[in-house]
Design an enzyme around this catalytic site. Structure first.
Site, short mmCIF file in Angstrom:
data_model
loop_
_atom_site.label_atom_id
_atom_site.label_comp_id
_atom_site.label_asym_id
_atom_site.label_seq_id
_atom_site.Cartn_x
_atom_site.Cartn_y
_atom_site.Cartn_z
N LEU A 153 51.59 21.63 25.97
CA LEU A 153 51.51 21.18 27.35
C LEU A 153 50.60 19.96 27.34
O LEU A 153 49.56 19.98 26.69
CB LEU A 153 50.91 22.26 28.25
CG LEU A 153 51.83 23.40 28.71
CD1 LEU A 153 51.01 24.42 29.49
CD2 LEU A 153 52.97 22.87 29.54
N ASP A 154 50.98 18.91 28.08
CA ASP A 154 50.12 17.73 28.07
C ASP A 154 48.79 18.03 28.76
O ASP A 154 48.63 19.04 29.44
CB ASP A 154 50.82 16.51 28.68
CG ASP A 154 51.16 16.70 30.15
OD1 ASP A 154 50.23 16.92 30.95
OD2 ASP A 154 52.35 16.59 30.51
N ARG A 155 47.86 17.15 28.58
CA ARG A 155 46.48 17.35 29.06
C ARG A 155 46.41 17.63 30.56
O ARG A 155 45.58 18.41 31.02
CB ARG A 155 45.66 16.09 28.72
CG ARG A 155 44.21 16.13 29.14
CD ARG A 155 43.51 14.85 28.72
NE ARG A 155 42.13 14.81 29.17
CZ ARG A 155 41.75 14.38 30.38
NH1 ARG A 155 42.66 13.95 31.23
NH2 ARG A 155 40.48 14.37 30.71
N ASP A 156 47.30 17.03 31.33
CA ASP A 156 47.26 17.17 32.79
C ASP A 156 48.06 18.36 33.30
O ASP A 156 48.09 18.60 34.50
CB ASP A 156 47.79 15.89 33.44
CG ASP A 156 46.95 14.67 33.09
OD1 ASP A 156 45.71 14.81 33.03
OD2 ASP A 156 47.53 13.60 32.85
N SER A 157 48.70 19.09 32.40
CA SER A 157 49.50 20.26 32.79
C SER A 157 48.74 21.54 32.46
O SER A 157 47.79 21.53 31.69
CB SER A 157 50.85 20.23 32.09
OG SER A 157 51.57 19.07 32.41
#
Length: 236
Positions: free
Chosen positions: A104-108
């Protein structure tokens, strides 16, 4: 231990991905009974002595751990990233070296599965198995019906073709996205292609494993039943 291929043996017992195991074999870093082996499909028997980088790899059937984490925002899914301020794996307190089944990307935020069983991780994460993932996504402005249809038909941006299996409106500016490929930032790209921005993105299911009520930043072991469930209907 039953007779298995070398690449599967390393993925299962050395705590590395199949890709990492394949690279190690082809780089002549793996020995069986003292001899360098360069073929990933070489069979490993119960009496075989396997070494990786000079370390003996033991087929300990009870060594694997299977973990579910509710990843908060601002944490990076990587075994090691010198540019990341916080790593998701640092939230999990186990002695084993573990890896995530996809990212999951950092903002998710939301569900991430970890394990030291490389074969298990590969079956959950590799695109060839088509494991479905469900996300709840909030947007800054409502998406129209034609946007939902377009995202399921497929769109193209500067980074390539992107497509969701299914997109449904489940609330005010809140949508469920079902994917089975997991291209980089695919949902954010789909939403951006429709002239909207993602405000919040949470993964709530991966395969048959559901996040449930696990609080953000917390983790738990999967039950034996969940480990089996996670691999059901996955292509062999």
């Amino acid at each position: 231990m039953s007779d298995i291929t070398l690449i599967k043996f390393l993925a299962k017992y050395a705590g590395i991905s199949r890709r990492g195991a394949d690279a190690a074999i082809r780089d002549a870093r793996v020995l069986i009974d003292g001899a360098v082996v360069l073929r990933p499909e070489t069979r490993v028997g119960a009496s075989s002595r396997v070494e990786l980088d000079g370390k003996v790899i033991t087929a300990n059937e009870g060594a694997q751990v299977y973990i579910m984490l509710n990843k908060p925002v601002n944490y990076t899914c990587s075994a090691g990233d010198e540019h990341a301020e916080h790593l998701a794996v640092e939230l999990i307190d186990v002695p084993q070296r573990i890896f995530s089944a996809g990212r999951l990307d950092r903002d998710s935020e939301g569900l991430v599965i970890f394990s030291d069983d490389g074969d298990f991780i590969n079956r959950l994460a590799h695109p060839r198995y088509g494991v479905e993932k469900l996300y709840h996504v909030s947007t800054n402005r409502p998406l129209e019906a034609e946007h939902l249809e377009a995202m399921c038909r497929g769109l193209r941006d500067r980074d390539g073709d992107i497509r969701a299996l299914e997109v449904k409106c489940i609330g005010t500016k809140l949508y469920s996205f079902l994917l089975n490929e997991g291209k980089k930032r695919e949902i954010r790209r789909l939403v951006k292609a429709c002239g909207r921005d993602v405000v919040r993105l949470i993964r709530v299911r991966q395969g048959k494993l559901e996040l449930g009520t696990l609080p953000p930043g917390k983790w738990r072991y999967l039950t034996p039943e969940e480990v089996v469930l996670a691999q059901e209907n996955v292509e062999k």
